[in-house]
Design a protein around this motif. Structure first.
Motif, mmCIF file in Angstrom:
data_model
loop_
_atom_site.group_PDB
_atom_site.id
_atom_site.type_symbol
_atom_site.label_atom_id
_atom_site.label_comp_id
_atom_site.label_asym_id
_atom_site.label_seq_id
_atom_site.Cartn_x
_atom_site.Cartn_y
_atom_site.Cartn_z
ATOM 1 N N LYS A 74 -12.117 -1.557 8.398
ATOM 2 C CA LYS A 74 -12.203 -0.858 6.998
ATOM 3 C C LYS A 74 -13.449 -0.015 7.118
ATOM 4 O O LYS A 74 -13.403 1.194 6.673
ATOM 5 C CB LYS A 74 -12.266 -1.888 5.792
ATOM 6 C CG LYS A 74 -12.336 -1.411 4.670
ATOM 7 C CD LYS A 74 -11.179 -0.899 4.019
ATOM 8 C CE LYS A 74 -11.063 -0.425 2.729
ATOM 9 N NZ LYS A 74 -10.314 0.782 2.314
ATOM 10 N N PRO A 79 -4.241 -8.411 8.235
ATOM 11 C CA PRO A 79 -4.983 -7.545 8.936
ATOM 12 C C PRO A 79 -5.854 -8.570 9.761
ATOM 13 O O PRO A 79 -6.330 -8.015 10.738
ATOM 14 C CB PRO A 79 -6.176 -7.363 7.638
ATOM 15 C CG PRO A 79 -5.179 -7.155 6.580
ATOM 16 C CD PRO A 79 -4.253 -7.995 6.680
ATOM 17 N N GLN A 124 0.852 -1.138 -0.005
ATOM 18 C CA GLN A 124 -0.072 -0.088 0.024
ATOM 19 C C GLN A 124 0.803 1.379 0.089
ATOM 20 O O GLN A 124 1.866 1.168 0.547
ATOM 21 C CB GLN A 124 -1.015 -0.079 1.148
ATOM 22 C CG GLN A 124 -0.257 -0.027 2.606
ATOM 23 C CD GLN A 124 -0.985 -0.477 3.666
ATOM 24 O OE1 GLN A 124 -1.645 -1.678 3.811
ATOM 25 N NE2 GLN A 124 -1.272 0.471 4.733
ATOM 26 N N GLU A 180 -13.233 4.629 5.506
ATOM 27 C CA GLU A 180 -12.913 3.933 4.288
ATOM 28 C C GLU A 180 -11.954 4.672 3.578
ATOM 29 O O GLU A 180 -11.512 4.523 2.325
ATOM 30 C CB GLU A 180 -14.431 3.744 3.509
ATOM 31 C CG GLU A 180 -15.234 2.586 3.907
ATOM 32 C CD GLU A 180 -16.399 2.184 3.391
ATOM 33 O OE1 GLU A 180 -16.719 2.945 2.525
ATOM 34 O OE2 GLU A 180 -17.002 1.257 3.682
ATOM 35 N N ALA A 222 -7.448 3.172 11.035
ATOM 36 C CA ALA A 222 -8.897 2.422 10.834
ATOM 37 C C ALA A 222 -9.251 2.047 12.182
ATOM 38 O O ALA A 222 -10.346 2.293 12.860
ATOM 39 C CB ALA A 222 -8.719 1.286 10.044
ATOM 40 N N PRO A 232 -11.239 -7.434 10.107
ATOM 41 C CA PRO A 232 -10.798 -6.433 9.096
ATOM 42 C C PRO A 232 -11.756 -5.610 8.428
ATOM 43 O O PRO A 232 -11.700 -4.604 8.322
ATOM 44 C CB PRO A 232 -10.125 -7.243 8.130
ATOM 45 C CG PRO A 232 -9.561 -8.308 9.017
ATOM 46 C CD PRO A 232 -10.574 -8.736 9.989
ATOM 47 N N GLU A 291 -5.996 3.290 4.017
ATOM 48 C CA GLU A 291 -5.425 1.920 4.033
ATOM 49 C C GLU A 291 -4.686 1.568 5.221
ATOM 50 O O GLU A 291 -4.421 0.378 5.446
ATOM 51 C CB GLU A 291 -4.814 1.916 2.691
ATOM 52 C CG GLU A 291 -3.734 2.696 2.487
ATOM 53 C CD GLU A 291 -3.172 2.771 0.764
ATOM 54 O OE1 GLU A 291 -3.266 1.873 0.311
ATOM 55 O OE2 GLU A 291 -2.149 3.696 0.772
ATOM 56 N N ASP A 304 0.979 -1.831 9.749
ATOM 57 C CA ASP A 304 0.673 -2.555 8.436
ATOM 58 C C ASP A 304 1.543 -3.602 8.094
ATOM 59 O O ASP A 304 1.354 -4.286 6.667
ATOM 60 C CB ASP A 304 0.595 -1.563 7.396
ATOM 61 C CG ASP A 304 -0.422 -0.344 7.603
ATOM 62 O OD1 ASP A 304 -1.688 -1.015 8.005
ATOM 63 O OD2 ASP A 304 -0.256 0.902 7.738
ATOM 64 N N GLN A 325 -4.095 0.489 8.841
ATOM 65 C CA GLN A 325 -4.865 -0.290 10.058
ATOM 66 C C GLN A 325 -4.692 0.571 11.058
ATOM 67 O O GLN A 325 -6.129 0.402 12.013
ATOM 68 C CB GLN A 325 -4.172 -1.567 10.179
ATOM 69 C CG GLN A 325 -4.309 -2.570 8.967
ATOM 70 C CD GLN A 325 -3.745 -3.879 9.127
ATOM 71 O OE1 GLN A 325 -4.664 -4.660 9.277
ATOM 72 N NE2 GLN A 325 -2.388 -4.092 9.343
#
Length: 187
Positions: free
Chosen positions: A117, A96, A85, A121, A129, A113, A124, A92, A126
């Motif tokens: 997400k 996930p 990514q 959204e 998020a 995961p 990318e 990361d 983690q």
């Protein structure tokens, strides 16, 4: 640093490549502070490299650090160099599913995961998020901390044991990182 220690320990336990013990890890406090941090060691003949999280807004900062020659050529790396990514944090490196297992173990949750997400959204990353997910949880759930899951992982090394696909993928990414870091040690 805690994540790197846990991943290295498991790889070494498996007789694979972990972080060479010649490296001493020191947190610099972010990409903005690396140059000042490194200048503290100037003239000490130390082999210093930088490993940083990476966001699009950090692109210029990272390039300026590379051009500054404060750190030897090839010695400025980002986590994004070792994942698929564009933007990436140390979290990361983890598959996930495994990252969610660590978060769940840390905070006694049942996140997956897809839930992470859906929480944000637009990222990318983690960790970002997870922060978004924690922001919508009812009280008294604590805020997400980057330190707490890493500390939990160090206390639960069995999480990285076995041959489950999420563990294998995570260790492969970590080993690639450690090989690159170890390759920068002055011979």
């Amino acid at each position: 640093i805690l994540y790197l220690q846990a991943l290295s320990a498991e790889l070494l336990r498996r007789k694979r490549t972990g972080l060479d013990p010649k490296w001493v890890m020191c947190p610099a406090g972010g990409i903005d502070k690396i140059q000042s941090f490194v200048s503290l060691f100037a003239g000490n003949s130390l082999d210093v490299i930088a490993l940083s999280d990476y966001t699009k807004k950090d692109k210029t900062k990272l390039e300026n650090l590379r051009k500054s020659e404060v750190i030897k050529d090839g010695g400025v790396l980002s986590i994004a160099d070792f994942v698929t990514q564009e933007e990436a944090d140390i979290e990361d490196l983890f598959d996930p599913q495994l990252f969610c297992q660590i978060v769940n173990g840390t905070y006694e949750l049942k996140v997956d995961p897809a839930k992470l997400k859906a929480a944000d959204e637009n990222t990318e990353r983690q960790a970002k998020a997870a922060e978004a997910y924690f922001n919508v949880l009812p009280e008294p759930t604590p805020l997400y901390s980057h330190f707490t899951p890493a500390s939990w992982l160090l206390m639960h090394p069995e999480t990285l044991a076995g041959a489950a696909e999420p563990v294998v993928k995570t260790l492969e990414r970590a080993e690639t990182l450690f090989k690159a870091l170890n390759g920068l040690i002055a011979k």
